[in-house]
Write an enzyme that holds these catalytic residues in place. Structure first.
Site, mmCIF file in Angstrom:
data_model
loop_
_atom_site.group_PDB
_atom_site.id
_atom_site.type_symbol
_atom_site.label_atom_id
_atom_site.label_comp_id
_atom_site.label_asym_id
_atom_site.label_seq_id
_atom_site.Cartn_x
_atom_site.Cartn_y
_atom_site.Cartn_z
ATOM 1 N N TYR A 270 35.906 40.867 44.135
ATOM 2 C CA TYR A 270 37.047 41.220 43.079
ATOM 3 C C TYR A 270 38.121 41.872 43.777
ATOM 4 O O TYR A 270 38.088 42.958 44.456
ATOM 5 C CB TYR A 270 36.219 41.953 42.076
ATOM 6 C CG TYR A 270 37.194 42.215 40.874
ATOM 7 C CD1 TYR A 270 37.683 41.426 40.118
ATOM 8 C CD2 TYR A 270 37.607 43.546 40.691
ATOM 9 C CE1 TYR A 270 38.670 41.647 39.208
ATOM 10 C CE2 TYR A 270 38.414 43.854 39.559
ATOM 11 C CZ TYR A 270 38.964 42.968 38.828
ATOM 12 O OH TYR A 270 39.795 43.278 37.807
ATOM 13 N N LYS B 80 32.479 43.526 30.130
ATOM 14 C CA LYS B 80 32.108 42.179 30.355
ATOM 15 C C LYS B 80 30.899 42.062 29.512
ATOM 16 O O LYS B 80 31.186 42.025 28.188
ATOM 17 C CB LYS B 80 31.922 41.628 31.411
ATOM 18 C CG LYS B 80 33.133 42.028 32.643
ATOM 19 C CD LYS B 80 34.267 41.208 32.448
ATOM 20 C CE LYS B 80 35.293 41.204 33.437
ATOM 21 N NZ LYS B 80 35.713 42.768 33.750
#
Ligand SMILES: Cc1ncc(COP(=O)(O)O)c(C=O)c1O
Length: 390
Positions: A108, A204
């Site tokens: 990421y 998430k």
């Protein structure tokens, strides 16, 4: 008591011990009091349990920490205000000037940025490799004393499946700790491997509804407690109200995960059948290069589907804009489906060799699959493929 005093000293409502709320209340309190100074000092000396100031901990945060540690198969957890906060505080806590860290081009972006830009300022050196290349990992660990290996699986957005057993075995053999950002892997996966620390963006799958941000780092108690000391002076605290929303989301985590994985497989199979699509990446497809490894490592293959439009970047923009059910937006793991167009995720700040490691091409589209009816998702994808081709 005068009214002006009463409004700052509200009546207490004791709840009898045999009359419990089924859902724990939100402890939306910054401060906790003990009856006397001696007990307060005993708490400071860690001679008794309790809570004192919510920057450090709070019963709502503690409930979330206990649940997440158990899901991941470890005995301790520290929650933070976002996924990146959890990762940053972990890296700050573990690394010292002069340390070396191995990380991967497929990580990421903000995690890579934190290691390279921020930790680089404080004298931490890093080597970036491709997560596909465990031979290079072995060579690097053999030649450079390394404190930490940071990795993800599946990777975002290419959905490469990292060989966790191999990476952790190599790290252990060379005395390095491992940090696995397990956000895409799910809260319940990969706990059987000898990973030292797991990071998650709770924004998430844990929250699951796109309305709360949070992060967590999970591992064995002594490692987590060593991070907690730095955490308290840095202060990336999760708000108890967000923790409550995440706890609420957690109750339906497995229902959502199972439904989203089922939908993702259906979408991947549909895309694989289309002439406009040159490649589909979903570890649940038997033809995917990561399938065998993912089948051994994971329960459920995840909820992202990444594919390449043969017609490239501009067709990708037309495709994303033609979708009606999929919103053009970042993030993943919520109930609604989302799309990231190729133009939104082209590799930046890489050499051409490193850009190739990310496996993001000019037509790479990432879909995050929600819990909608799979037929509706497939119909929407079909019409958008047809419209973007014309
Ligand atoms: C793999 C991964 N790690 C960490 C994060 C950061 O999480 P947050 O947005 O909660 O800070 C994200 C967010 O997209 C992510 O995809």
């Amino acid at each position: 008591m005068k009214k002006r005093t009463r409004v700052t000293h509200l009546p207490e409502v004791p709840v009898p011990p045999d009359n419990r709320p089924l859902v724990a209340p939100i402890y939306q309190s910054v401060k906790f009091t003990f009856d006397d100074v001696g007990e307060t000092q005993r708490y400071w000396r860690r001679e008794r349990d309790g809570f004192y100031y919510s920057r450090g901990s709070n019963p709502t945060l503690r409930q979330l920490e206990l649940a997440l540690a158990e899901l991941q198969g470890r005995d301790a957890c520290l929650v933070a205000g976002s996924g990146v906060a959890a990762i940053a505080v972990t890296l700050l806590g573990l690394l010292r000037a002069g340390d070396h860290v191995v990380y991967f081009a497929e990580l990421y972006g903000p995690t890579r940025g934190f290691i390279r830009r921020v930790l680089g300022r404080y004298g931490v050196a890093g080597t970036m490799l491709s997560v596909d290349d465990t031979a290079a990992l072995e060579r690097t660990l053999a030649t450079t004393p390394t404190r930490l290996v940071v990795f993800e699986t599946p990777t975002n957005p290419a959905l490469k499946v990292a060989d966790i057993g191999r990476i952790t075995a190599l790290a252990r053999a060379h005395g390095a700790l491992t940090l696995l950002d397990n956000t895409l892997g799910g809260l319940h996966n990969h706990g059987g491997f000898e990973v030292d620390l797991f990071a998650h963006s709770l924004t998430k799958y844990a929250s699951g509804h796109g309305d709360a941000m949070g992060g967590a780092v999970i591992g064995r108690r002594e490692l987590i407690e060593s991070l907690r000391e730095d955490f308290t002076v840095v202060g990336p605290t999760l708000d108890p109200h967000a923790a409550f929303l995440i706890l609420r989301g957690l109750r339906t985590y497995f229902l959502r995960w199972d439904a989203q994985c089922r939908n993702a497989l259906r979408v991947a199979e549909f895309l694989a059948s289309r002439p406009e699509v040159s490649r589909v990446r979903y570890p649940g497809l038997p033809a995917d290069p990561g399938h065998a490894l993912a089948a051994r490592q994971m329960e459920g293959f995840g909820t992202l589907v990444t594919f390449d439009l043969a017609a490239g970047l501009e067709a990708g923009t037309r495709f994303a804009e033609a979708l009606e059910l999929f919103a053009i937006a970042a993030s993943l793991g919520s109930t609604e489906s989302l799309v990231v167009a190729p133009a939104m995720q082209q590799p930046r700040g890489f050499t051409s060799e490193h850009a190739a490691w990310t496996d993001i091409g000019p037509g790479t589209v990432r879909l995050s699959i929600g819990i909608e009816d799979a037929d509706d998702l497939v119909d929407d994808l079909r019409q958008a493929l047809e419209r973007s081709a014309s």
